[in-house]
Design a protein around this motif. Structure first.
Motif, mmCIF file in Angstrom:
data_model
loop_
_atom_site.group_PDB
_atom_site.id
_atom_site.type_symbol
_atom_site.label_atom_id
_atom_site.label_comp_id
_atom_site.label_asym_id
_atom_site.label_seq_id
_atom_site.Cartn_x
_atom_site.Cartn_y
_atom_site.Cartn_z
ATOM 1 N N ILE A 47 0.861 -1.186 0.000
ATOM 2 C CA ILE A 47 0.000 0.000 0.000
ATOM 3 C C ILE A 47 0.899 1.238 0.000
ATOM 4 C CG2 ILE A 47 -1.920 1.159 1.156
ATOM 5 C CD1 ILE A 47 -2.573 -1.481 2.499
ATOM 6 N N ALA A 48 1.457 1.512 -1.156
ATOM 7 C CA ALA A 48 2.385 2.630 -1.312
ATOM 8 C C ALA A 48 2.189 3.207 -2.707
ATOM 9 C CB ALA A 48 3.823 2.162 -1.105
ATOM 10 N N GLU A 49 1.343 4.210 -2.805
ATOM 11 C CA GLU A 49 1.006 4.776 -4.111
ATOM 12 C C GLU A 49 2.215 5.399 -4.803
ATOM 13 O OE1 GLU A 49 -2.698 4.225 -1.899
ATOM 14 O OE2 GLU A 49 -0.811 5.218 -1.388
ATOM 15 N N VAL A 50 3.152 5.936 -4.015
ATOM 16 C CA VAL A 50 4.357 6.515 -4.613
ATOM 17 C C VAL A 50 5.143 5.436 -5.343
ATOM 18 C CG1 VAL A 50 6.571 7.605 -4.107
ATOM 19 C CG2 VAL A 50 4.494 8.445 -3.008
ATOM 20 N N ASN A 51 5.284 4.263 -4.719
ATOM 21 C CA ASN A 51 5.959 3.153 -5.388
ATOM 22 C C ASN A 51 5.239 2.768 -6.676
ATOM 23 O OD1 ASN A 51 7.834 3.042 -3.361
ATOM 24 N ND2 ASN A 51 7.159 1.099 -2.508
ATOM 25 N N LEU A 52 3.925 2.751 -6.609
ATOM 26 C CA LEU A 52 3.124 2.332 -7.758
ATOM 27 C C LEU A 52 3.428 3.184 -8.981
ATOM 28 C CD1 LEU A 52 0.578 0.711 -8.904
ATOM 29 C CD2 LEU A 52 -0.666 2.812 -8.352
ATOM 30 N N VAL A 53 3.293 4.491 -8.847
ATOM 31 C CA VAL A 53 3.462 5.353 -10.020
ATOM 32 C C VAL A 53 4.930 5.496 -10.402
ATOM 33 C CG1 VAL A 53 1.297 6.587 -9.682
ATOM 34 C CG2 VAL A 53 3.378 7.444 -8.594
ATOM 35 N N SER A 54 5.846 5.332 -9.440
ATOM 36 C CA SER A 54 7.270 5.367 -9.772
ATOM 37 C C SER A 54 7.636 4.176 -10.657
ATOM 38 C CB SER A 54 8.115 5.364 -8.497
ATOM 39 O OG SER A 54 7.881 6.524 -7.721
ATOM 40 N N LEU A 55 7.145 2.993 -10.287
ATOM 41 C CA LEU A 55 7.367 1.818 -11.138
ATOM 42 C C LEU A 55 6.659 1.995 -12.472
ATOM 43 C CD1 LEU A 55 8.298 -1.057 -11.714
ATOM 44 C CD2 LEU A 55 6.282 -1.883 -10.468
ATOM 45 N N LEU A 56 5.461 2.540 -12.448
ATOM 46 C CA LEU A 56 4.701 2.757 -13.677
ATOM 47 C C LEU A 56 5.507 3.603 -14.666
ATOM 48 C CD1 LEU A 56 1.772 2.059 -14.665
ATOM 49 C CD2 LEU A 56 1.162 4.397 -14.017
ATOM 50 N N VAL A 88 -4.997 9.598 -5.934
ATOM 51 C CA VAL A 88 -4.213 10.120 -7.048
ATOM 52 C C VAL A 88 -3.385 11.322 -6.587
ATOM 53 C CG1 VAL A 88 -4.397 11.360 -9.246
ATOM 54 C CG2 VAL A 88 -5.679 9.253 -8.897
ATOM 55 N N SER A 89 -3.966 12.134 -5.733
ATOM 56 C CA SER A 89 -3.232 13.316 -5.241
ATOM 57 C C SER A 89 -1.980 12.905 -4.476
ATOM 58 C CB SER A 89 -4.146 14.157 -4.343
ATOM 59 O OG SER A 89 -5.259 14.630 -5.057
ATOM 60 N N ARG A 90 -2.065 11.842 -3.737
ATOM 61 C CA ARG A 90 -0.900 11.358 -2.976
ATOM 62 C C ARG A 90 0.227 10.958 -3.918
ATOM 63 N NH1 ARG A 90 -2.063 6.526 1.081
ATOM 64 N NH2 ARG A 90 -3.456 8.128 1.905
ATOM 65 N N ALA A 91 -0.127 10.422 -5.057
ATOM 66 C CA ALA A 91 0.868 9.927 -6.010
ATOM 67 C C ALA A 91 1.221 10.960 -7.078
ATOM 68 C CB ALA A 91 0.328 8.673 -6.687
ATOM 69 N N LEU A 92 0.708 12.178 -6.948
ATOM 70 C CA LEU A 92 0.788 13.140 -8.045
ATOM 71 C C LEU A 92 2.223 13.510 -8.416
ATOM 72 C CD1 LEU A 92 -0.565 14.963 -10.080
ATOM 73 C CD2 LEU A 92 -0.826 16.692 -8.293
ATOM 74 N N GLU A 93 3.067 13.841 -7.432
ATOM 75 C CA GLU A 93 4.410 14.296 -7.794
ATOM 76 C C GLU A 93 5.219 13.217 -8.507
ATOM 77 O OE1 GLU A 93 8.554 16.113 -6.015
ATOM 78 O OE2 GLU A 93 6.995 15.487 -4.619
ATOM 79 N N PRO A 94 5.307 11.989 -7.977
ATOM 80 C CA PRO A 94 6.072 10.982 -8.722
ATOM 81 C C PRO A 94 5.431 10.608 -10.054
ATOM 82 C CG PRO A 94 5.031 10.017 -6.777
ATOM 83 C CD PRO A 94 4.888 11.497 -6.652
ATOM 84 N N TRP A 95 4.108 10.680 -10.132
ATOM 85 C CA TRP A 95 3.445 10.427 -11.412
ATOM 86 C C TRP A 95 3.846 11.501 -12.423
ATOM 87 C CZ3 TRP A 95 -1.887 12.519 -12.850
ATOM 88 C CH2 TRP A 95 -2.318 11.998 -14.068
ATOM 89 N N SER A 96 3.795 12.738 -11.996
ATOM 90 C CA SER A 96 4.190 13.840 -12.870
ATOM 91 C C SER A 96 5.659 13.724 -13.248
ATOM 92 C CB SER A 96 3.922 15.179 -12.171
ATOM 93 O OG SER A 96 4.228 16.267 -13.010
ATOM 94 N N TYR A 97 6.499 13.353 -12.280
ATOM 95 C CA TYR A 97 7.933 13.161 -12.554
ATOM 96 C C TYR A 97 8.137 12.107 -13.638
ATOM 97 C CZ TYR A 97 12.379 10.752 -12.135
ATOM 98 O OH TYR A 97 13.553 10.115 -12.434
#
Length: 784
Positions: free
Chosen positions: A494-503, A528-537
């Motif tokens: 349960i780590a959204e940052v990991n999710l979008v970073s791997l994505l 989605v907001s929690r994961a926004l910065e790494p997703w944008s990165y």
């Protein structure tokens, strides 16, 4: 944990003296790159250019040891943001960067402020402007490469995945979310090097808590190596009085140690002996210090492990290749610069006089700062040799993969867009096997609740190592959780940052190794907001993927408050490099999703964000035409951003136009029906992508032909103006731009408050997006 002793075997190839000569030149070039940007270019804006000479200086020896002695062309390195001038200097010496770029740090067409994989002219493996997030990118790239290698045997080999990060970056939560992922402990190709200069932007860090950091990495299964002292001072530690000298230096607070670096050589021994240092061994300590010339002592106290080139090379070559390794390399911030060790040196720029002094110690001239080594010198030969060894051949992409425009099974029963996605993925291996082979799904422990079960049952769960399925013989189990190296779903904690970073890293394999993937991640939309910065990165760094936020909005009524998303539609519309979608009906979802998949993992492609719902929708409301030609026209409209309901409705007859998105469409259609009973002719527009419609608006009178389509004028013809009522289970601002389509009066209904648990009807009434509220707004806008 391993506190590395001084290596007994000296480096023979390349010679340490040659590496030291190159390091001096890299230090000069990196400082000059920043100096030229600030003192060498006109600047009439009043806005400083900036740069990080001190942060670069502490990394010079670490990076020289890697690039000039250790790396191969298969290795990939993430460089800490503030060391970008060092990377540019090294690329220049290796022949990978033209001299014309060196004076252009932070200038248009020049070198980016921080390493940028897509925008810098030299080789950059990872964009690292986001502190902490860029550091973990190499970790996720290693996992992406493992996935590609396990799925496609012909994929290029991978080497080490190296992250060079500052010690202050270890404050970032993204670091620890990544380090603690269970799969990471199996990945021996990971090497992290921490530049332990004990300074952050504002201060000397009072307590680096090195033991705690070591323990955290070790507990996660990492090999931990500490390089605190170099060989020169380590030999002093072996002499009489040496243990007392070491104890004294290691007991010093960081601030005291760095203050000692700022005094003249003649004062260093006095500072070491201050306060009764050495205890009962004080006489031996004093005797040792008396034997050392002040200039030599000044060199010795600066001899940290992160500046000992031979020790660094030996360490990089000797780490355990079967588990990830972190090297804590003690350094001095500003090493070799006049600002060395100063607490305020982070953004300090060397003066002209200080640059002149640095030129002298570097054997350079300020008037001609960009000198390479002569080709017939040892340093010049090593630069040419390493430049050739690290040069990569252009990536050859895989053959194009055809994606169907539709699967064509039809939708006859009420179904949600979330369930439709699950069906689409489950059908894909049968209907489009070549495309399905390139799909990889990810989820932060919500795979089953976001309808990925059918896909997982067919393709399996990917793992860095095969795991025994103890529930394989359980007849009552619906979800078959088979974990091996051939699966196509990657489950994270349960780590959204990991999710979008791997994505993001799965989304660049087409350009890194020539193997196209279509990465799809499901995440609860409120997060989605929690994961926004790494997703944008990830998108900024070139990652192309599909992020599915589901379920969305206050439509998830019983879940209430924290599980109801409000601002995500605006986030999607405003995200560069991404198309945001929110289809209402299952057929729309299929058309739009297949189109989005076709744009992922290709040159000039784009990411996508889908906002889906768990609310079942009656497909009859969509009135999908049976005629093949009209059906194809509807598909093209849906993929372009929206369509009118019914298709044969004439806009010139409208008193008001109702515009809906996603799960709210039943209320919009019911309101139009009720308004007709009141003698008000209401047109209905169903948007599948407010994002694309906004782009269509921006395209007007634009010379950029690729900005959007003409869908806006098709939905809102200029010759038939009418007041607008927009309705969205999200922030109403998302659709407010439609007032600019024709200059219409507009009333935007949506969600502007936090939600609460309730029934669906109560939630809609609470936020004013129910049928009654739509009717009331429409009557008002129509003047009734």
């Amino acid at each position: 944990m391993n506190d590395m002793p001084p290596a007994t075997t000296p480096v023979t190839l390349p010679d340490v003296d040659v590496l030291r000569e190159i390091a001096r030149r890299v230090l000069w070039l990196s400082a000059s790159i920043v100096d030229a940007a600030n003192a060498g270019r006109p600047n009439d804006s009043g806005v400083k250019v900036g740069g990080h000479q001190a942060s670069s200086a502490s990394m010079v020896d670490i990076m020289v040891a890697l690039w000039f002695a250790e790396l191969t062309d298969q290795d990939r390195v993430s460089v800490k943001p503030h060391a970008s001038p060092v990377l540019h200097a090294i690329n220049y010496l290796l022949g990978d960067l033209d001299e014309s770029y060196l004076p252009l740090l932070r200038a248009k067409g020049g070198l980016q402020s921080y390493p940028s994989r897509l925008k810098d002219p030299g080789t950059v493996d990872f964009s690292t402007g986001s502190v902490g997030i860029g550091a973990t990118a190499a970790l996720w790239a290693a996992m992406a490469h493992r996935y590609v290698s396990s799925r496609f045997p012909g994929a290029p080999a991978g080497g080490r995945f190296v992250s060079l990060l500052g010690d202050a970056e270890l404050d970032e939560g993204a670091i620890w979310e990544a380090v603690m992922d269970p799969a990471v402990a199996k990945m021996g190709e990971l090497l992290w090097v921490v530049d332990l200069n004990r300074q952050s932007l504002d201060r000397v860090v009072p307590d680096i808590q090195i033991a705690k950091l070591q323990g955290m990495f070790a507990a996660a299964g990492w090999q931990v190596v500490v390089l605190k002292w170099g060989r020169v001072i380590s030999r002093l530690f072996e002499r009489p009085g040496g243990p007392a000298l070491r104890a004294r230096l290691e007991a010093m607070p960081n601030e005291e140690y760095q203050r000692m670096l700022r005094v003249g050589p003649a004062q260093i021994a006095e500072r070491i002996l201050a306060g009764g240092a050495g205890g009962t061994d004080a006489p031996q300590l004093k005797a040792l210090l008396d034997e050392i010339a002040p200039a030599d002592l000044a060199v010795a106290v600066r001899d940290l492990g992160g500046h000992d080139l031979g020790l660094l090379v030996d360490t990089f070559r000797s780490v355990d290749p079967h588990r990830p390794t972190v090297v804590f390399a003690y350094t001095v911030k500003g090493r070799g610069l006049p600002t060395e060790g100063h607490p305020s040196n982070h953004s300090a720029l060397l003066s002209a006089a200080q640059m002149d002094a640095l030129a002298v110690t570097s054997g350079m001239e300020r008037a001609t700062p960009w000198q390479r080594f002569e080709p017939d010198t040892a340093a010049g030969r090593l630069c040419a040799e390493r430049g050739g060894a690290l040069r990569r051949e252009p990536v050859t992409p895989t053959a194009p993969v055809a994606l169907p425009a539709q699967l064509g099974h039809g939708y006859r029963k009420p179904t949600s867009t979330q369930a439709a996605l699950g069906r689409l993925l489950a059908d894909l291996p049968r209907d489009a096997p070549e495309a399905a082979a390139r799909v990889v799904t990810c989820s932060p422990d919500v795979a089953s609740s976001t309808n990925l079960g059918g896909w997982i049952n067919k393709t399996g769960v990917w793992s860095v190592e095969d795991r025994h399925d103890w529930f394989a013989d359980d007849a009552e189990r619906v979800l078959r959780w088979r974990e091996d190296s051939k699966g196509q779903h990657i489950e994270l904690g349960i780590a959204e940052v990991n999710l979008v970073s791997l994505l993001g890293e799965l989304g660049v394999t087409w350009s890194r190794w020539g193997e196209r993937l279509i990465p799809i991640a499901t995440i609860y939309d409120p997060f989605v907001s929690r994961a926004l910065e790494p997703w944008s990165y990830g998108i900024y760094a070139g990652g192309q993927s599909i992020l599915v936020g589901t379920p969305s909005g206050v439509t998830l009524a019983p879940e209430g408050g924290a599980h109801q998303s409000i601002t995500t539609p605006s986030i999607g519309l405003e995200q560069p490099g991404c198309v945001a979608w929110e289809p209402a009906f299952a057929q729309d979802l299929e058309w739009c999703f297949l189109h989005a998949m076709s744009q992922v993992g290709v040159e000039g492609g784009t990411s996508a964000y889908f906002r889906l719902s768990t609310r079942p929708m009656n497909p009859e409301l969509a009135r999908v035409p049976d005629d093949p030609a009209l059906r194809e026209r509807r598909r093209r409209q849906a993929v372009a951003g929206g369509y009118r309901l019914p298709a044969d409705h004439l806009p010139r007859d409208e008193d008001v136009t109702l515009v809906g998105v996603g799960a709210i469409m039943p209320e919009v259609l019911e309101a139009a029906k009720s308004l007709a009973g009141h003698g008000v002719r209401a047109g209905v527009v169903c948007l599948t992508s407010p994002d694309l419609v906004f782009r269509s608006l921006q395209q007007r009178d634009s010379r950029d032909a690729g900005l959007g389509s003409g869908i806006l004028d098709e939905l809102f013809p200029a010759e038939y103006p009418a007041p607008l009522v927009t309705v969205h289970d999200g922030h109403p601002h998302t659709l407010a731009f439609l007032a600019a389509a024709r200059g219409d009066r507009i009333r935007s209904l949506g969600v502007t408050m936090f939600g609460q648990s309730s029934g669906l009807a109560d939630a809609y009434r609470l936020h004013g997006i129910d049928t009654g509220s739509i009717i009331d707004a429409a009557l008002t806008m129509a003047g009734r």
